[in-house]
Write a protein that holds these residues in place. Structure first.
Motif, PDB file in Angstrom:
ATOM      1  N   UNK A 103       0.805  -1.219   0.000  1.00 18.00           N
ATOM      2  CA  UNK A 103       0.000   0.000   0.000  1.00 18.00           C
ATOM      3  C   UNK A 103       0.833   1.261   0.000  1.00 18.00           C
ATOM      4  N   UNK A 104       2.145   1.136   0.270  1.00 15.92           N
ATOM      5  CA  UNK A 104       3.059   2.266   0.272  1.00 15.92           C
ATOM      6  C   UNK A 104       4.391   1.817  -0.319  1.00 15.92           C
ATOM      7  N   UNK A 105       5.185   2.784  -0.769  1.00 16.23           N
ATOM      8  CA  UNK A 105       6.489   2.453  -1.340  1.00 16.23           C
ATOM      9  C   UNK A 105       7.456   3.608  -1.096  1.00 16.23           C
ATOM     10  N   UNK A 106       8.715   3.256  -0.829  1.00 18.67           N
ATOM     11  CA  UNK A 106       9.754   4.252  -0.595  1.00 18.67           C
ATOM     12  C   UNK A 106      10.222   4.837  -1.923  1.00 18.67           C
ATOM     13  N   UNK A 107      10.206   6.162  -2.014  1.00 19.59           N
ATOM     14  CA  UNK A 107      10.661   6.832  -3.229  1.00 19.59           C
ATOM     15  C   UNK A 107      12.107   7.295  -3.118  1.00 19.59           C
ATOM     16  N   UNK A 108      12.429   7.974  -2.023  1.00 21.97           N
ATOM     17  CA  UNK A 108      13.778   8.503  -1.831  1.00 21.97           C
ATOM     18  C   UNK A 108      13.956   8.896  -0.373  1.00 21.97           C
ATOM     19  N   UNK A 109      15.188   9.235  -0.018  1.00 21.88           N
ATOM     20  CA  UNK A 109      15.504   9.716   1.328  1.00 21.88           C
ATOM     21  C   UNK A 109      16.071  11.121   1.220  1.00 21.88           C
ATOM     22  N   UNK A 110      15.612  12.016   2.083  1.00 21.61           N
ATOM     23  CA  UNK A 110      16.045  13.415   2.044  1.00 21.61           C
ATOM     24  C   UNK A 110      16.598  13.825   3.407  1.00 21.61           C
ATOM     25  N   UNK A 149      13.916   8.307   8.860  1.00 18.71           N
ATOM     26  CA  UNK A 149      14.819   7.230   8.486  1.00 18.71           C
ATOM     27  C   UNK A 149      15.740   6.932   9.671  1.00 18.71           C
ATOM     28  N   UNK A 150      15.711   5.692  10.164  1.00 15.95           N
ATOM     29  CA  UNK A 150      16.453   5.309  11.366  1.00 15.95           C
ATOM     30  C   UNK A 150      17.770   4.607  11.047  1.00 15.95           C
ATOM     31  N   UNK A 151      18.182   4.617   9.791  1.00 20.15           N
ATOM     32  CA  UNK A 151      19.379   3.873   9.390  1.00 20.15           C
ATOM     33  C   UNK A 151      20.611   4.324  10.153  1.00 20.15           C
ATOM     34  N   UNK A 152      20.847   5.621  10.204  1.00 16.72           N
ATOM     35  CA  UNK A 152      22.085   6.123  10.790  1.00 16.72           C
ATOM     36  C   UNK A 152      22.045   6.108  12.314  1.00 16.72           C
ATOM     37  N   UNK A 153      20.873   6.282  12.901  1.00 21.47           N
ATOM     38  CA  UNK A 153      20.754   6.107  14.351  1.00 21.47           C
ATOM     39  C   UNK A 153      20.965   4.645  14.722  1.00 21.47           C
ATOM     40  N   UNK A 154      20.572   3.731  13.826  1.00 29.54           N
ATOM     41  CA  UNK A 154      20.844   2.318  14.051  1.00 29.54           C
ATOM     42  C   UNK A 154      22.326   2.010  14.012  1.00 29.54           C
ATOM     43  N   UNK A 155      23.085   2.720  13.162  1.00 28.47           N
ATOM     44  CA  UNK A 155      24.538   2.529  13.117  1.00 28.47           C
ATOM     45  C   UNK A 155      25.189   2.964  14.425  1.00 28.47           C
ATOM     46  N   UNK A 181      17.255  12.740   8.778  1.00 29.80           N
ATOM     47  CA  UNK A 181      16.959  12.061   7.513  1.00 29.80           C
ATOM     48  C   UNK A 181      15.524  11.526   7.554  1.00 29.80           C
ATOM     49  N   UNK A 182      14.802  11.760   6.458  1.00 29.92           N
ATOM     50  CA  UNK A 182      13.412  11.303   6.369  1.00 29.92           C
ATOM     51  C   UNK A 182      13.202  10.620   5.021  1.00 29.92           C
ATOM     52  N   UNK A 183      12.419   9.549   5.067  1.00 32.00           N
ATOM     53  CA  UNK A 183      12.023   8.860   3.841  1.00 32.00           C
ATOM     54  C   UNK A 183      10.772   9.514   3.272  1.00 32.00           C
ATOM     55  N   UNK A 184      10.771   9.701   1.965  1.00 29.85           N
ATOM     56  CA  UNK A 184       9.583  10.161   1.265  1.00 29.85           C
ATOM     57  C   UNK A 184       8.837   8.927   0.782  1.00 29.85           C
ATOM     58  N   UNK A 185       7.694   8.647   1.425  1.00 29.91           N
ATOM     59  CA  UNK A 185       6.943   7.418   1.186  1.00 29.91           C
ATOM     60  C   UNK A 185       5.727   7.731   0.313  1.00 29.91           C
ATOM     61  N   UNK A 186       5.622   7.020  -0.782  1.00 33.36           N
ATOM     62  CA  UNK A 186       4.492   7.164  -1.716  1.00 33.36           C
ATOM     63  C   UNK A 186       3.288   6.444  -1.123  1.00 33.36           C
ATOM     64  N   UNK A 187       2.244   7.190  -0.880  1.00 33.21           N
ATOM     65  CA  UNK A 187       1.035   6.612  -0.308  1.00 33.21           C
ATOM     66  C   UNK A 187      -0.156   6.988  -1.184  1.00 33.21           C
ATOM     67  N   UNK A 188      -1.314   6.444  -0.891  1.00 32.11           N
ATOM     68  CA  UNK A 188      -2.499   6.731  -1.700  1.00 32.11           C
ATOM     69  C   UNK A 188      -2.576   5.839  -2.929  1.00 32.11           C
ATOM     70  N   UNK A 207       5.831  22.013   1.019  1.00 34.74           N
ATOM     71  CA  UNK A 207       5.289  23.257   1.571  1.00 34.74           C
ATOM     72  C   UNK A 207       6.347  24.000   2.383  1.00 34.74           C
ATOM     73  N   UNK A 208       6.092  24.302   3.668  1.00 29.91           N
ATOM     74  CA  UNK A 208       7.056  25.118   4.422  1.00 29.91           C
ATOM     75  C   UNK A 208       8.358  24.372   4.723  1.00 29.91           C
ATOM     76  N   UNK A 209       8.359  23.036   4.582  1.00 35.69           N
ATOM     77  CA  UNK A 209       9.585  22.264   4.828  1.00 35.69           C
ATOM     78  C   UNK A 209      10.429  22.104   3.563  1.00 35.69           C
ATOM     79  N   UNK A 210       9.930  22.542   2.442  1.00 34.92           N
ATOM     80  CA  UNK A 210      10.629  22.315   1.180  1.00 34.92           C
ATOM     81  C   UNK A 210      11.973  23.045   1.125  1.00 34.92           C
ATOM     82  N   UNK A 211      12.056  24.198   1.805  1.00 40.53           N
ATOM     83  CA  UNK A 211      13.299  24.974   1.784  1.00 40.53           C
ATOM     84  C   UNK A 211      14.436  24.269   2.521  1.00 40.53           C
ATOM     85  N   UNK A 212      14.085  23.340   3.425  1.00 38.99           N
ATOM     86  CA  UNK A 212      15.112  22.639   4.208  1.00 38.99           C
ATOM     87  C   UNK A 212      15.558  21.327   3.556  1.00 38.99           C
ATOM     88  N   UNK A 213      14.860  20.906   2.525  1.00 36.31           N
ATOM     89  CA  UNK A 213      15.115  19.581   1.928  1.00 36.31           C
ATOM     90  C   UNK A 213      16.401  19.575   1.115  1.00 36.31           C
TER      91      UNK A 213
END
Length: 425
Positions: A103-110, A149-155, A181-188, A207-213
């Motif tokens: 029902x969801x899929x990972x697109x990228x990590x930002x 995204x918990x990859x680096x905290x897991x390291x 780090x956050x995963x952009x997850x395709x939903x819907x 939106x307002x978070x786009x400037x930080x990406x």
């Protein structure tokens, strides 16, 4: 012992008895004494040759860098996760299959270049953003949500367990970038995208978070993963149960810090000699050992780092070195000040006040960097709050909240009976 025997012989008046005793001592007892002295000398030599793990050799340096700017031959910085230096390949068939089944899929990590309070907004919210997939057949509208995204905290957690296996005290990792780090997850609804379509572009407006990406960002640290083979065959240990596996450090550099990773059941003890590591293990056969090389940083004359290099290094001082050798922690405000100011990370901060509160009031501006360390003795709900109030010396860095969190997390290790929190003055 030889002097005692000589003294006893010289006191005997009967020459025949003296001669007989001398022959007995020379033939049997003195050989045993020589053997014991030689064994004691070798044991003493092995004990004093062992090098104490210096804290300087365990300092971790971290930063972050765009993927295309990574220097593959950098003197001391390496990607936290192996393979991060390679650009990820987007497989449309795999993404559509994942979307269909889950029902969801990972697109990228930002990476989000913003303060911790903005990260909190992302974590608390369950917002859905609009975007589109541009393929060879046109544009397809999609919905995207953000997931940490918990990859680096897991390291970092894995590194903590490696420190435990090597019997080296843990010092909080100052990694202000790992939680951003956050995963952009395709939903819907997936719409009518075909598996044979070629992806040309992914467009998402946050939106307002786009400037930080920031896309294609890779965390770096001064840890290199090595695979070292035994020098010769394993030697039976003195306990006649385990074996000593010797790993040479001459080629990799004896001046660096080293940690041996592996199954905890196969590592009994690790001792460091000037130019080698000795792993005491029940493993009888020779093998390849996974080793973390903590590379000592050096000044580089060519190139620059796009983001600041931070570390958990302590300042050199007699008071700090003496205090670390003591088993007892002083329960005083002055000791908290000493702990905070012993780190290079406190250069942008001043600790102004320490308060003890009965319960949390929700004003804390920090997070726990050692969340993977559990306290099985004390109940969290029964702990009082130790509120550490800091003043910013004028820095506008987006990691200033994270630096305060690092200092508070280190104080937490010294005062486990409290729940430590940081607040801005």
């Amino acid at each position: 012992m030889k002097d005692i025997i000589l003294d006893r012989l010289s006191r005997m008046d009967d020459l025949e008895q003296r001669k007989l005793l001398k022959n007995i001592m020379t033939g049997v007892f003195l050989n045993l004494v020589d053997y014991q002295e030689e064994v004691n000398r070798k044991l003493e030599e092995r004990v004093f040759k062992e090098v104490e793990a210096s804290e300087e050799g365990q300092d971790i340096y971290v930063t972050i860098c765009p993927r295309e700017e990574i220097d593959p031959i950098h003197e001391f910085l390496y990607p936290m996760v192996e393979g991060d230096h390679e650009k990820p390949v987007f497989d449309m068939k795999h993404v559509l299959a994942q979307k269909s089944s889950e029902g969801e899929a990972l697109l990228m990590t930002a990476f989000f270049q913003c303060e911790y309070r903005k990260i909190q907004e992302l974590l608390r919210g369950s917002r859905v953003f609009r975007g589109e997939l541009v393929t060879s057949r046109g544009k397809h509208a999609i919905q995207v949500r953000l997931q940490q995204n918990l990859t680096y905290m897991g390291e970092l957690e894995k590194l903590y367990h490696v420190f435990q296996k090597n019997n080296i005290p843990w010092k909080t990792m100052n990694h202000p970038y790992a939680n951003k780090f956050f995963d952009l997850v395709w939903t819907g609804d997936s719409g009518t995208i075909g598996a044979d379509e070629d992806l040309l572009e992914i467009r998402v407006h946050l939106e307002e978070f786009d400037a930080f990406k920031k896309l294609d960002m890779v965390p770096l640290w001064n840890i290199e993963r090595l695979a070292l083979k035994n020098v010769g065959f394993p030697i039976p240990a003195t306990d006649r149960v385990n074996f000593e596996h010797v790993l040479s450090l001459r080629k990799t550099g004896a001046e660096h810090g080293y940690l041996v990773d592996g199954d905890a059941e196969l590592i009994r003890y690790i001792k460091r000699m000037p130019e080698e590591l000795t792993v005491v293990s029940p493993q009888e056969k020779s093998g390849i050992w996974q080793v973390f090389k903590i590379t000592r940083p050096i000044a580089t004359k060519i190139g620059r780092l796009p983001y600041g290099l931070v570390s958990n290094k302590r300042k050199d001082s007699f008071t700090g070195g003496f205090a670390r050798k003591q088993a007892l922690t002083v329960r005083a405000t002055g000791e908290i000040n000493r702990i905070v100011n012993s780190f290079e990370a406190c250069e942008l901060l001043d600790l102004e006040q320490v308060d003890i509160l009965d319960k949390a009031d929700g004003k804390q501006a920090t997070y726990e960097m050692n969340s993977f360390i559990s306290d099985h003795v004390r109940v969290e709900s029964d702990k009082k709050i130790m509120r550490l109030r800091f003043r910013n010396r004028g820095s506008d860095s987006f990691i200033i909240d994270d630096l305060m969190s690092f200092l508070v997390s280190e104080v937490q290790i010294y005062f486990p009976e409290y729940k430590c929190e940081g607040e801005w003055a």
